[in-house]
Design an enzyme around this catalytic site. Structure first.
Site, PDB file in Angstrom:
ATOM      1  N   ARG A  60       5.626  11.581 -15.453  1.00 43.38           N
ATOM      2  CA  ARG A  60       4.670  10.977 -16.392  1.00 43.38           C
ATOM      3  C   ARG A  60       5.323  10.646 -17.737  1.00 43.38           C
ATOM      4  O   ARG A  60       4.762   9.918 -18.543  1.00 43.38           O
ATOM      5  CB  ARG A  60       3.441  11.889 -16.571  1.00 43.38           C
ATOM      6  CG  ARG A  60       2.318  11.273 -17.365  1.00 43.38           C
ATOM      7  CD  ARG A  60       0.921  11.865 -17.123  1.00 43.38           C
ATOM      8  NE  ARG A  60       0.919  13.256 -16.740  1.00 43.38           N
ATOM      9  CZ  ARG A  60       1.138  14.289 -17.560  1.00 43.38           C
ATOM     10  NH1 ARG A  60       1.350  14.091 -18.835  1.00 43.38           N
ATOM     11  NH2 ARG A  60       1.135  15.534 -17.088  1.00 43.38           N
ATOM     12  N   TYR A 109     -10.719 -11.497 -24.453  1.00 41.93           N
ATOM     13  CA  TYR A 109     -10.842 -11.053 -23.069  1.00 41.93           C
ATOM     14  C   TYR A 109     -12.038 -10.091 -22.920  1.00 41.93           C
ATOM     15  O   TYR A 109     -12.207  -9.186 -23.734  1.00 41.93           O
ATOM     16  CB  TYR A 109      -9.525 -10.370 -22.670  1.00 41.93           C
ATOM     17  CG  TYR A 109      -9.553  -9.772 -21.315  1.00 41.93           C
ATOM     18  CD1 TYR A 109      -9.694 -10.579 -20.195  1.00 41.93           C
ATOM     19  CD2 TYR A 109      -9.462  -8.397 -21.130  1.00 41.93           C
ATOM     20  CE1 TYR A 109      -9.734 -10.024 -18.923  1.00 41.93           C
ATOM     21  CE2 TYR A 109      -9.493  -7.838 -19.871  1.00 41.93           C
ATOM     22  CZ  TYR A 109      -9.635  -8.658 -18.779  1.00 41.93           C
ATOM     23  OH  TYR A 109      -9.689  -8.115 -17.534  1.00 41.93           O
ATOM     24  N   ASP A 119      -2.706  -9.957 -28.547  1.00 41.30           N
ATOM     25  CA  ASP A 119      -2.669 -10.016 -27.085  1.00 41.30           C
ATOM     26  C   ASP A 119      -1.973 -11.331 -26.739  1.00 41.30           C
ATOM     27  O   ASP A 119      -2.520 -12.410 -26.944  1.00 41.30           O
ATOM     28  CB  ASP A 119      -4.095  -9.958 -26.516  1.00 41.30           C
ATOM     29  CG  ASP A 119      -4.116  -9.919 -24.979  1.00 41.30           C
ATOM     30  OD1 ASP A 119      -3.186 -10.470 -24.362  1.00 41.30           O
ATOM     31  OD2 ASP A 119      -5.085  -9.375 -24.423  1.00 41.30           O
ATOM     32  N   LYS A 154      -0.478 -10.858 -15.308  1.00 47.03           N
ATOM     33  CA  LYS A 154      -0.644 -12.309 -15.291  1.00 47.03           C
ATOM     34  C   LYS A 154       0.723 -13.006 -15.215  1.00 47.03           C
ATOM     35  O   LYS A 154       1.385 -12.912 -14.210  1.00 47.03           O
ATOM     36  CB  LYS A 154      -1.464 -12.740 -16.512  1.00 47.03           C
ATOM     37  CG  LYS A 154      -2.733 -11.876 -16.739  1.00 47.03           C
ATOM     38  CD  LYS A 154      -3.799 -12.093 -15.707  1.00 47.03           C
ATOM     39  CE  LYS A 154      -4.972 -11.100 -15.792  1.00 47.03           C
ATOM     40  NZ  LYS A 154      -5.647 -10.974 -17.063  1.00 47.03           N
TER      41      LYS A 154
HETATM   42  C1  LIG Z   1      -6.290  -9.898 -17.676  1.00 44.73           C
HETATM   43  C2  LIG Z   1      -6.203  -9.738 -19.151  1.00 44.73           C
HETATM   44  C3  LIG Z   1      -6.182  -8.464 -19.720  1.00 44.73           C
HETATM   45  C4  LIG Z   1      -6.340  -7.189 -18.907  1.00 44.73           C
HETATM   46  O1  LIG Z   1      -5.276  -6.946 -18.015  1.00 44.73           O
HETATM   47  P1  LIG Z   1      -5.475  -6.044 -16.690  1.00 44.73           P
HETATM   48  O2  LIG Z   1      -4.101  -5.931 -16.141  1.00 44.73           O
HETATM   49  O3  LIG Z   1      -6.444  -6.798 -15.820  1.00 44.73           O
HETATM   50  O4  LIG Z   1      -6.044  -4.739 -17.106  1.00 44.73           O
HETATM   51  C5  LIG Z   1      -6.025  -8.377 -21.097  1.00 44.73           C
HETATM   52  N1  LIG Z   1      -5.927  -9.468 -21.865  1.00 44.73           N
HETATM   53  C6  LIG Z   1      -5.959 -10.715 -21.347  1.00 44.73           C
HETATM   54  C7  LIG Z   1      -5.851 -11.894 -22.252  1.00 44.73           C
HETATM   55  C8  LIG Z   1      -6.111 -10.890 -19.978  1.00 44.73           C
HETATM   56  O5  LIG Z   1      -6.162 -12.133 -19.474  1.00 44.73           O
END
Ligand SMILES: *Cc1c(COP(=O)(O)O)cnc(C)c1O
Length: 353
Positions: free
Chosen positions: A48, A99, A170, A195
């Site tokens: 961890r 998001y 983000d 993504k």
């Molecule tokens: C998908 C997404 C997230 C969250 O990511 P996960 O891996 O699904 O938890 C956060 N910010 C943006 C802009 C996203 O498109």
């Protein structure tokens, strides 16, 4: 490596960073290390606390964003670790259209009295900077998901820092190849590695990157005690995905730009939103029914949530109850993948018709 004065391009570094040292017989790729524990008296001690496969991914993404990277089991876990930095009752300035998971998490924390979110229009720099007075953290997402609004990151950073607030961006939609918020003074960057960085719709992972060692230590502590660690296998796959980010993004962006040219003014498309870079397009059609019919009529584009994979996907965002009510009912978010641009256009055009 090359000892020329010129630093390597970011497209090169996506390929070269986070490799084992180039010595005879060393593997080119960091192996997948599956272990829950390590021999005592070293740096790692327990699964961890760290893993060499995470470290390889973190070295690569940290190099691209320009800071120390801490990886997590999902984008939301990374977001949670950044929100852990906010003292109890602290104000978090956040975009109305960020998001849905970020909005949901902030509302949860608000209900427990843990934070006080202040929702702003991030395209309005004066509004954001005014809200930053007395705030602990300014949360930016640029472009925003799915409205595709842009924040003036350097101006907001200047204003927020003058007010004593941290700034996090983000950077999921832009990736470090198109935007590096730490270079503009942001304190932290978060990613849904899920993504574009991983890029193949086959894993979930997240990351926080910061240039501040004290923040990196806090975020790491949050992962260690919160336990939202990535799996070594996901980290291995994410790093493999990152190696091709530059060519994937270049191709997807070129296709997106061709599609935008055809979508603008196309019959049935009321609005085409595209920030000018990246591979996400949002289109607005008449209403929810028209959008649902469009999504169901595509054959090549897959109706699916998420984005940033090699395959093109689309989704009517307001089908989610958590989506902001100011997002039009007829907004369809398109994630442009790597299929042929003409094939994608033909399928989209027949579906719009
Ligand atoms: C998908 C997404 C997230 C969250 O990511 P996960 O891996 O699904 O938890 C956060 N910010 C943006 C802009 C996203 O498109």
């Amino acid at each position: 490596m090359a000892d020329s004065a010129r630093p390597l391009h970011f497209t090169t570094r996506a390929v070269t960073s986070g490799r084992p040292p180039a010595v005879p017989d060393a593997p080119l790729n960091t192996p997948l290390v599956l272990t829950s524990t390590y021999g005592s008296f070293g740096e790692l001690e327990y699964g961890r606390y760290g893993n060499p496969t995470w470290t390889a991914f973190e070295d690569a993404l940290g190099d691209l964003e320009g800071g120390t990277c801490v990886s997590f089991g999902s984008g939301m876990a990374a977001i949670g670790a950044v929100l852990d930095l906010v003292p109890t009752g602290g104000v978090v300035v956040a975009p109305r259209h960020s998001y849905t998971g970020t909005v949901g998490r902030l509302k949860d924390l608000e209900a427990r009295g843990a934070v006080v979110p202040v929702w702003v229009d991030i395209t309005d720099t004066d509004e954001v900077v005014a809200a930053a007075a007395g705030a602990a953290l300014v949360w930016l997402e640029s472009p925003t998901n799915p409205a595709l609004e842009l924040a003036d990151i350097p101006a907001i950073v200047r204003g927020a820092h003058a007010a004593g607030a941290l700034v996090v961006v983000d950077n999921t939609f832009a990736t470090p190849l198109l935007q590096r918020p730490l270079e503009h003074g942001a304190d932290l960057v978060v990613h849904a590695v899920t993504k574009y960085l991983a890029g193949h719709s086959d894993l979930l992972m997240g990351a926080v990157v910061t240039g501040d060692p004290a923040l990196a230590a806090k975020v790491t502590g949050s992962r260690t005690l919160g336990g939202a660690i990535p799996s070594a296998f996901e980290a291995f796959l994410a790093l493999r995905g990152l190696r091709t980010l530059a060519v994937r993004l270049e191709r997807a962006q070129a296709t997106a730009q061709r599609l935008v040219q055809r979508l603008e003014g196309y019959p049935g498309v009321l609005e085409t939103r595209y920030p000018g870079f990246g591979a996400i397009i949002s289109i607005v059609v008449a209403d929810a029914e028209a959008a649902d019919a469009l999504v169901r009529a595509t054959r090549l584009w897959r109706a699916a949530t998420s984005l940033g994979g090699v395959e093109s996907t689309l989704e009517r965002r307001r089908r989610w109850a958590a989506e902001a009510p100011t997002i039009p009912e007829g907004l369809v978010r398109l994630s442009v993948g790597l299929e042929d641009a003409d094939d994608l256009w033909d399928d989209l055009a027949q579906a719009i018709a």
